[in-house]
Design an enzyme around this catalytic site. Structure first.
Site, PDB file in Angstrom:
ATOM      1  N   TYR A  38      -0.137   7.118  -3.610  1.00 30.35           N
ATOM      2  CA  TYR A  38       0.059   8.193  -2.675  1.00 30.35           C
ATOM      3  C   TYR A  38       1.530   8.711  -2.791  1.00 30.35           C
ATOM      4  O   TYR A  38       1.513   9.997  -2.924  1.00 30.35           O
ATOM      5  CB  TYR A  38      -0.013   7.826  -1.172  1.00 30.35           C
ATOM      6  N   ASP A  52       1.032  -3.502 -16.427  1.00 33.88           N
ATOM      7  CA  ASP A  52       1.351  -4.089 -15.045  1.00 33.88           C
ATOM      8  C   ASP A  52       2.750  -4.459 -15.331  1.00 33.88           C
ATOM      9  O   ASP A  52       3.285  -5.382 -16.165  1.00 33.88           O
ATOM     10  CB  ASP A  52       0.634  -5.449 -15.264  1.00 33.88           C
ATOM     11  N   ASP A  93       1.558   2.886 -14.205  1.00 33.76           N
ATOM     12  CA  ASP A  93       0.683   2.197 -13.040  1.00 33.76           C
ATOM     13  C   ASP A  93      -0.238   1.176 -13.760  1.00 33.76           C
ATOM     14  O   ASP A  93      -0.781   1.512 -14.830  1.00 33.76           O
ATOM     15  CB  ASP A  93       0.095   3.570 -12.410  1.00 33.76           C
ATOM     16  N   ASN A  94      -0.805   0.126 -12.821  1.00 37.38           N
ATOM     17  CA  ASN A  94      -1.536  -0.559 -13.531  1.00 37.38           C
ATOM     18  C   ASN A  94      -3.212  -0.545 -12.709  1.00 37.38           C
ATOM     19  O   ASN A  94      -3.959  -1.233 -12.977  1.00 37.38           O
ATOM     20  CB  ASN A  94      -1.323  -2.156 -13.566  1.00 37.38           C
ATOM     21  N   LYS A 131       8.674  -6.966   1.198  1.00 37.90           N
ATOM     22  CA  LYS A 131       9.870  -6.345   1.321  1.00 37.90           C
ATOM     23  C   LYS A 131      11.367  -6.885   1.729  1.00 37.90           C
ATOM     24  O   LYS A 131      12.206  -6.358   1.163  1.00 37.90           O
ATOM     25  CB  LYS A 131       9.527  -5.124   2.271  1.00 37.90           C
ATOM     26  N   THR A 165      10.989  -0.511   3.650  1.00 35.77           N
ATOM     27  CA  THR A 165      10.168  -0.054   4.791  1.00 35.77           C
ATOM     28  C   THR A 165      11.078  -0.520   6.069  1.00 35.77           C
ATOM     29  O   THR A 165      11.473  -1.554   6.225  1.00 35.77           O
ATOM     30  CB  THR A 165       8.805  -0.873   4.734  1.00 35.77           C
ATOM     31  N   VAL A 210       3.935   6.949   6.549  1.00 35.19           N
ATOM     32  CA  VAL A 210       3.818   8.325   6.387  1.00 35.19           C
ATOM     33  C   VAL A 210       2.687   9.040   6.440  1.00 35.19           C
ATOM     34  O   VAL A 210       1.532   8.405   6.481  1.00 35.19           O
ATOM     35  CB  VAL A 210       3.997   8.389   4.582  1.00 35.19           C
ATOM     36  N   HIS A 215       5.194  -6.815   4.873  1.00 39.20           N
ATOM     37  CA  HIS A 215       6.686  -6.426   5.389  1.00 39.20           C
ATOM     38  C   HIS A 215       7.573  -7.581   4.842  1.00 39.20           C
ATOM     39  O   HIS A 215       8.815  -7.321   4.645  1.00 39.20           O
ATOM     40  CB  HIS A 215       6.672  -6.297   6.905  1.00 39.20           C
ATOM     41  N   TYR A 250      -4.492   0.435  18.710  1.00 42.57           N
ATOM     42  CA  TYR A 250      -4.673  -1.004  18.643  1.00 42.57           C
ATOM     43  C   TYR A 250      -3.836  -1.448  20.007  1.00 42.57           C
ATOM     44  O   TYR A 250      -2.546  -1.176  20.217  1.00 42.57           O
ATOM     45  CB  TYR A 250      -3.593  -1.460  17.351  1.00 42.57           C
ATOM     46  N   ASN A 275      -2.905   9.687   9.406  1.00 45.17           N
ATOM     47  CA  ASN A 275      -3.867   9.978   8.599  1.00 45.17           C
ATOM     48  C   ASN A 275      -5.269   9.415   9.137  1.00 45.17           C
ATOM     49  O   ASN A 275      -6.072  10.338   8.861  1.00 45.17           O
ATOM     50  CB  ASN A 275      -3.714   9.642   7.136  1.00 45.17           C
ATOM     51  N   ARG A 276      -5.213   8.192   9.489  1.00 46.07           N
ATOM     52  CA  ARG A 276      -6.455   7.542   9.953  1.00 46.07           C
ATOM     53  C   ARG A 276      -7.141   8.416  11.326  1.00 46.07           C
ATOM     54  O   ARG A 276      -8.279   8.709  11.321  1.00 46.07           O
ATOM     55  CB  ARG A 276      -6.268   6.068  10.275  1.00 46.07           C
TER      56      ARG A 276
END
Ligand code: USQ
Length: 380
Positions: free
Chosen positions: A11, A72, A31-32, A183, A142, A209, A180, A253, A238-239
């Site tokens: 994305y 990869d 990209d793999n 990260k 993030t 995003v 998370h 949620y 987006n959802r």
């Protein structure tokens, strides 16, 4: 500039590729296709069924040749050979598994998230140290690394006064998923290599995003990035827009009072362009909080409802049991002025933007799989 983009099919990776190719940089893409692989395994499909990066490249109008490698980068020899061969000026690292629910799915995917994310970051840092120590590493972090502490969230660093002495440390971090947490471990590795080996790194602490790049001037539908809306890979706004289109209630949620810092993908790409122009000094780790506005989930649902009413979509809302372990009622005040100081002009969420995204999604309404809307992965 000669720029290597790791994770160019995703994305953000693809949006960045389109944007930087318009600016005629020399691009090397890697990209793999692991996100596509895991989506297939889990029975999830993108909304827009976009072909792989390799076959879309020829549609880009760039005066420089764009190279693509299907590799990869969590395999050390792959990373080393690409870096030795091309010696880029900057490397943008998106090549990570990006989903909190995926990382909490089962022990296999938990470990795969940690392994893939740490190994790709380690390989990158080690190869840059050995081959091109002046290269600018731009790493997608993030905002979720900070969690939801009961104090203001600073941009990466916190000055601490303790027993009459003071020092500056990485801001405390506490993720609410293994994604998370991976990260957070990345950040520790980046800070270690930066200070030990005088590298030049920027960590972009990005919030969820939304949107589509470049929605305003889509010349060819295949240049749009993949758009996910399912319970594992889709982000909340987006959802919600996709849920509204198929007349399903928005999946809030828990109480919906969870607050996060959100950013339009167009701004996200502008932040990357700004970062490319601001090279850290040797041994400096720059950290920017990359979001433009804070919203609770409930606020987002109200914006979607009000906006889509204008195009005659009557949005229903449903509070469901929270599948995650996260604080629902909490203090949240995150600083985010560094990128604006460097020139970012934030694109604020508006009814027009929600309608634009909805109009794009409507074109693919027949592809929407309503079975992938309700979350199945539970943290408990
Ligand atoms: N949420 C709902 N309903 C949904 C989906 C999510 O209420 O249908 C809630 C979640 O419980 C959470 C918030 O919305 O409180 C954000 O969830 P999300 O799925 O949009 O975002 P998250 O899982 O945190 O991860 C996403 C991206 C990740 C990125 C992160 C930024 O998948 O790659 O790093 O956003 S941040 O959240 O700031 O860590």
């Amino acid at each position: 500039m000669k720029i290597l983009i790791l994770g160019a099919d995703g994305y953000l990776g693809w949006s960045t590729t389109v944007a930087l190719s318009n600016d005629n940089h020399e691009l090397i893409l890697l990209d793999n296709y692991s996100k596509r692989k895991y989506m297939r395994k889990l029975g999830k499909k993108t909304l827009n069924n976009i072909p792989k990066a390799e076959s879309r490249l020829k549609l880009l109008n760039n005066k420089n040749k764009i190279l693509f490698y299907s590799l990869d980068c969590s395999i050390y020899s792959n990373m080393l050979s690409i870096i030795k061969k091309h010696k880029p000026d900057a490397i943008i690292h998106f090549a990570e598994l990006p989903s909190a629910p995926f990382s909490m799915f089962n022990h296999k995917y938990s470990w795969e998230t940690i392994r893939n994310n740490l190994q790709s970051t380690f390989n990158l840092l080690q190869c840059v140290k050995d081959v091109i120590p002046n290269c600018h590493i731009i790493k997608l972090g993030t905002m979720g690394e900070y969690g939801t502490p009961n104090i203001d969230i600073e941009e990466g660093w916190l000055k601490i006064n303790h027993n009459k002495r003071s020092d500056k440390f990485l801001y405390p971090r506490q993720g609410s998923s293994l994604y998370h947490t991976s990260k957070i471990m990345d950040t520790d590795l980046i800070w270690f290599y930066t200070r030990m080996h005088n590298l030049r790194c920027t960590d972009l602490m990005q919030g969820p995003v939304y949107g589509i790049y470049p929605i305003q001037n889509i010349k060819n539908d295949q240049l749009v990035p993949m758009f996910t809306y399912d319970d594992i890979f889709g982000t909340v706004l987006n959802r919600f827009i996709v849920q509204a289109i198929v007349d399903k209630p928005l999946t809030i949620y828990g109480k919906g009072t969870q607050i996060r810092g959100y950013i339009n993908v167009i701004d996200s790409i502008n932040c990357i362009k700004i970062t490319l122009q601001n090279l850290p000094k040797k041994g400096e780790l720059k950290i920017y909080n990359q979001f433009t506005e804070q919203f609770s989930v409930l606020e987002l649902s109200k914006i979607v409802k009000k906006s889509l009413k204008k195009i005659n979509i009557n949005v229903k809302v449903n509070k469901i049991e929270n599948p995650r372990i996260e604080k629902e009622k909490h203090f949240y005040n995150a600083k985010h002025s560094n990128l604006e100081k460097l020139g970012l002009k934030p694109l604020k969420l508006s009814e027009e933007i929600v309608i634009d995204i909805a109009n794009y999604c409507q074109k693919f309404k027949k592809n929407i799989d309503t079975k992938t809307i309700i979350p199945k992965v539970k943290w408990q």
